[in-house]
Design a protein around this motif. Structure first.
Motif, mmCIF file in Angstrom:
data_model
loop_
_atom_site.group_PDB
_atom_site.id
_atom_site.type_symbol
_atom_site.label_atom_id
_atom_site.label_comp_id
_atom_site.label_asym_id
_atom_site.label_seq_id
_atom_site.Cartn_x
_atom_site.Cartn_y
_atom_site.Cartn_z
ATOM 1 N N ILE A 92 -87.382 -21.544 86.775
ATOM 2 C CA ILE A 92 -86.127 -22.055 87.345
ATOM 3 C C ILE A 92 -85.498 -23.063 86.384
ATOM 4 N N GLY A 93 -84.282 -22.785 85.962
ATOM 5 C CA GLY A 93 -83.554 -23.712 85.106
ATOM 6 C C GLY A 93 -82.640 -24.586 85.951
ATOM 7 N N ILE A 94 -82.673 -25.881 85.716
ATOM 8 C CA ILE A 94 -81.816 -26.811 86.464
ATOM 9 C C ILE A 94 -81.017 -27.651 85.471
ATOM 10 N N THR A 95 -79.717 -27.625 85.618
ATOM 11 C CA THR A 95 -78.865 -28.394 84.713
ATOM 12 C C THR A 95 -77.745 -29.077 85.482
ATOM 13 N N GLY A 96 -77.081 -29.981 84.800
ATOM 14 C CA GLY A 96 -75.985 -30.737 85.398
ATOM 15 C C GLY A 96 -75.679 -31.915 84.503
ATOM 16 N N VAL A 97 -74.499 -32.460 84.671
ATOM 17 C CA VAL A 97 -74.087 -33.578 83.809
ATOM 18 C C VAL A 97 -74.970 -34.801 84.059
ATOM 19 N N PRO A 98 -75.139 -35.687 83.070
ATOM 20 C CA PRO A 98 -75.904 -36.917 83.289
ATOM 21 C C PRO A 98 -75.334 -37.711 84.464
ATOM 22 N N MET A 144 -83.912 -18.435 79.079
ATOM 23 C CA MET A 144 -85.370 -18.457 79.239
ATOM 24 C C MET A 144 -85.832 -18.608 80.685
ATOM 25 N N THR A 145 -84.897 -18.489 81.639
ATOM 26 C CA THR A 145 -85.270 -18.655 83.047
ATOM 27 C C THR A 145 -84.861 -17.453 83.893
ATOM 28 N N ASP A 146 -85.476 -17.370 85.082
ATOM 29 C CA ASP A 146 -85.169 -16.275 86.009
ATOM 30 C C ASP A 146 -84.045 -16.665 86.964
ATOM 31 N N PHE A 147 -84.004 -17.935 87.303
ATOM 32 C CA PHE A 147 -83.015 -18.431 88.261
ATOM 33 C C PHE A 147 -82.358 -19.674 87.679
ATOM 34 N N PHE A 148 -81.040 -19.691 87.682
ATOM 35 C CA PHE A 148 -80.314 -20.803 87.059
ATOM 36 C C PHE A 148 -79.556 -21.578 88.130
ATOM 37 N N LEU A 149 -79.931 -22.848 88.293
ATOM 38 C CA LEU A 149 -79.343 -23.696 89.336
ATOM 39 C C LEU A 149 -78.483 -24.773 88.679
ATOM 40 N N LEU A 150 -77.260 -24.864 89.134
ATOM 41 C CA LEU A 150 -76.309 -25.828 88.584
ATOM 42 C C LEU A 150 -76.047 -26.939 89.597
ATOM 43 N N LEU A 151 -76.380 -28.172 89.223
ATOM 44 C CA LEU A 151 -76.131 -29.333 90.088
ATOM 45 C C LEU A 151 -74.753 -29.919 89.762
ATOM 46 N N LYS A 152 -73.978 -30.174 90.788
ATOM 47 C CA LYS A 152 -72.632 -30.723 90.599
ATOM 48 C C LYS A 152 -72.422 -31.939 91.492
ATOM 49 N N LEU A 153 -71.401 -32.703 91.158
ATOM 50 C CA LEU A 153 -70.998 -33.852 91.962
ATOM 51 C C LEU A 153 -69.643 -33.589 92.588
ATOM 52 N N ALA A 154 -69.426 -34.135 93.759
ATOM 53 C CA ALA A 154 -68.114 -33.993 94.408
ATOM 54 C C ALA A 154 -67.283 -35.236 94.151
#
Length: 359
Positions: free
Chosen positions: A91-97, A200-210
């Protein structure tokens, strides 16, 4: 009297403690030598397969090392572990600092760790000036680090493109061989890290802010196209309304993109990592994705594509490394840099001259 006053001062020099005679020089040297001795490749492999965290950490350190003797040892370890890998969900997890990745991953990881083994590969940005890295994820995830089923490995991104550690793929193999069923890869969320993690991941999760102007930025950069799920974090307190509004906006944006090869329809969810709300729903979505893609064969196809990408990246890395190690190139590079300093050549001409040497 003056002498007595001098001796009663708090700050005064005392003689050091004499060296005890109980430990001989021979034994002391032997102990020192043993501390420096590292286990053999086969011993580390046995430890990894048995789930030994010390062996796993030592092997990852060898992989990340640029020393040739360590690289040879690491190669043997990877080859021995390969037959025991490929059994996890990556699981890949990304998002802005500032989006709350560490807090989210801690709550998320604790959910897995209840009955599964989870490894978190957290990539920390390195300073472009000092080359140093804080590697603070273990301190930020103080609850997860105490879970017996969890393993956290912070790594410095170094000079690698996009903030993904140079040897993250090899680390994944070792973690899988150690029996970790879920591998979470956290990125620094800058540059091209999203593309690198996606490969390199099976599932890509993107964290965002409102409510931070982040919605349009995400759409503009095209990251949404890669995401299998978008999660609006920090949906608590006065931010709940903004989070729900952002969810609607992202859902609209998702409909603009063509269907994915996986036949998966990306979801948008809201959560509050700090309050541990909405996390279990995200796990349910991941389980749905894995079931669907394994059933329609996309999961296996994607793994094959990852291996092809890995092959090409490895070739590129080795060619680059061999090029700069070449003795003639080292000398010629210094010469070309000096010529550039006095405006006797251009970067393009210098590059062409250096590349000719390696043909």
């Amino acid at each position: 009297m003056a002498s007595d006053k001098k001796n009663t001062k708090a700050l005064k020099e005392r003689e050091g403690i004499p060296k005890p005679n109980s430990i001989s020089e021979l034994i002391a040297n032997r102990l020192k030598k043993n501390r420096k001795k590292t286990p053999s490749s086969s011993a580390l492999v046995q430890g990894i397969l048995a789930g030994n965290l010390t062996a796993l950490s030592r092997a990852i350190t060898l992989i990340e090392s640029k020393a040739e003797k360590h690289q040879e040892k690491a190669k043997k370890i990877i080859e021995a572990c390969l037959p025991h890998s490929n059994k996890s969900v990556r699981i890949g997890i990304t998002g802005v600092p500032g989006v709350g990745k560490s807090t989210f991953i801690e709550q998320f990881g604790k959910l897995f760790a209840k009955n599964k083994k989870v490894a978190v590969l957290a990539v920390d940005p390195s300073s472009s000036i000092s080359k140093g890295s804080i590697l603070g994820d273990k301190t930020r995830m103080e609850e997860l680090v105490n879970e017996p089923n969890a393993y956290i490995r912070p790594s410095a991104s170094g000079d690698s493109l996009g903030g993904v550690a140079r040897k993250t793929r090899e680390t994944i193999i070792l973690c899988e061989a150690a029996g970790y069923e879920y591998i979470i890869i956290e990125t620094v969320g800058v540059g091209q890290s999203e593309t690198a993690v996606h490969s390199m991941t099976d599932f890509f999760l993107l964290l965002k802010l409102a409510g931070a102007g982040d919605e349009l930025q995400g759409i503009k950069r095209g990251i949404i196209e890669m995401a299998d799920t978008i999660v609006i974090n920090k949906a608590d307190g006065e931010n709940i309304k903004a989070a729900k509004l952002a969810k609607v906006e992202f859902n609209r944006a998702l409909h603009l993109y063509p269907p994915k090869e996986s036949n998966w329809s990306p979801k948008t969810l809201v959560c509050s990592a700090i309050k541990n709300e909405g996390i279990s729903e995200i796990l349910d979505v991941i389980n749905q994705y894995v079931s669907l893609t394994k059933e329609n064969g996309y999961f296996q196809t994607q793994r094959k594509e990852q291996n092809k990408f890995w092959l090409l990246q490895t070739i590129e890395e080795n060619l680059k490394s061999d090029f700069y190690k070449h003795p003639e190139v080292k000398l010629a590079l210094e010469k070309q840099l000096n010529l550039m300093d006095i405006n006797k050549t251009t970067p393009f001409e210098a590059a062409a001259a250096l590349l000719k040497l390696n043909n």
